[in-house]
Motif scaffolding. Structure first.
Motif, short mmCIF file in Angstrom:
data_model
loop_
_atom_site.label_atom_id
_atom_site.label_comp_id
_atom_site.label_asym_id
_atom_site.label_seq_id
_atom_site.Cartn_x
_atom_site.Cartn_y
_atom_site.Cartn_z
N ALA A 35 0.84 -1.21 0.00
CA ALA A 35 0.00 0.00 0.00
C ALA A 35 0.87 1.26 0.00
O ALA A 35 1.83 1.38 0.76
N TYR A 36 0.51 2.19 -0.89
CA TYR A 36 1.18 3.49 -0.94
C TYR A 36 0.30 4.58 -0.35
O TYR A 36 0.77 5.67 -0.05
N ILE A 86 -4.40 2.06 -2.09
CA ILE A 86 -3.91 2.18 -3.46
C ILE A 86 -2.53 1.55 -3.49
O ILE A 86 -1.65 1.92 -2.71
N THR A 87 -2.35 0.59 -4.41
CA THR A 87 -1.12 -0.21 -4.43
C THR A 87 -0.18 0.17 -5.57
O THR A 87 0.70 -0.61 -5.92
N ASP A 88 -0.37 1.35 -6.13
CA ASP A 88 0.50 1.86 -7.19
C ASP A 88 0.95 3.26 -6.80
O ASP A 88 0.13 4.11 -6.47
N LYS A 89 2.26 3.49 -6.83
CA LYS A 89 2.81 4.78 -6.38
C LYS A 89 2.30 5.95 -7.21
O LYS A 89 1.96 7.01 -6.67
N ALA A 94 -1.00 10.85 -7.35
CA ALA A 94 -2.02 11.67 -8.01
C ALA A 94 -3.21 11.92 -7.08
O ALA A 94 -3.73 13.05 -7.01
N VAL A 95 -3.64 10.91 -6.35
CA VAL A 95 -4.76 11.07 -5.42
C VAL A 95 -4.36 12.00 -4.28
O VAL A 95 -5.12 12.90 -3.91
#
Length: 110
Positions: A35-36, A86-89, A94-95
């Motif tokens: 998780a990022y 969210i599992t993508d850096k 962005a979020v």
């Protein structure tokens, strides 16, 4: 306006399969180091918010309290969701950028 961007980014991340949702999967991705970013709904129970606050502090994962369970679920095209990771850096960055622009502070309940 920013809310639409945040929910849109969550929707994109979902379609890209870069989101873990629901308490169990969110917890698993945080503890597994995948998780990022974690987002917990403002209307989630106090125990849920506190559990993720403690977990994210320990594992050094940014945590934002945002939206409602219904809004988060709607953004992912699913039923109500109290939490998501969210599992993508790139998606996470962005979020976070949109959350900050909307005036939402990390870890604070909105």
């Amino acid at each position: 306006m920013k809310q639409d961007k945040i929910i849109s980014m969550i929707g994109l991340a979902t379609r890209a399969r870069k989101i873990a949702s629901g308490e169990f999967m969110t917890e698993k991705s945080v503890k597994g180091g995948q998780a990022y970013l974690v987002i917990v709904a403002a209307d989630a129970s106090d125990n849920t918010r506190e559990m993720f606050r403690n977990m994210c502090t320990y594992y050094k994962v940014p945590l934002y309290i945002y939206g409602t369970k219904e809004l988060l679920g709607h953004g992912m095209g699913k039923e109500k969701r109290a939490s998501l990771a969210i599992t993508d850096k790139s998606f996470a960055d962005a979020v976070v950028k949109n959350l900050v622009e909307a005036g939402i502070v990390e870890g604070q309940t909105v």
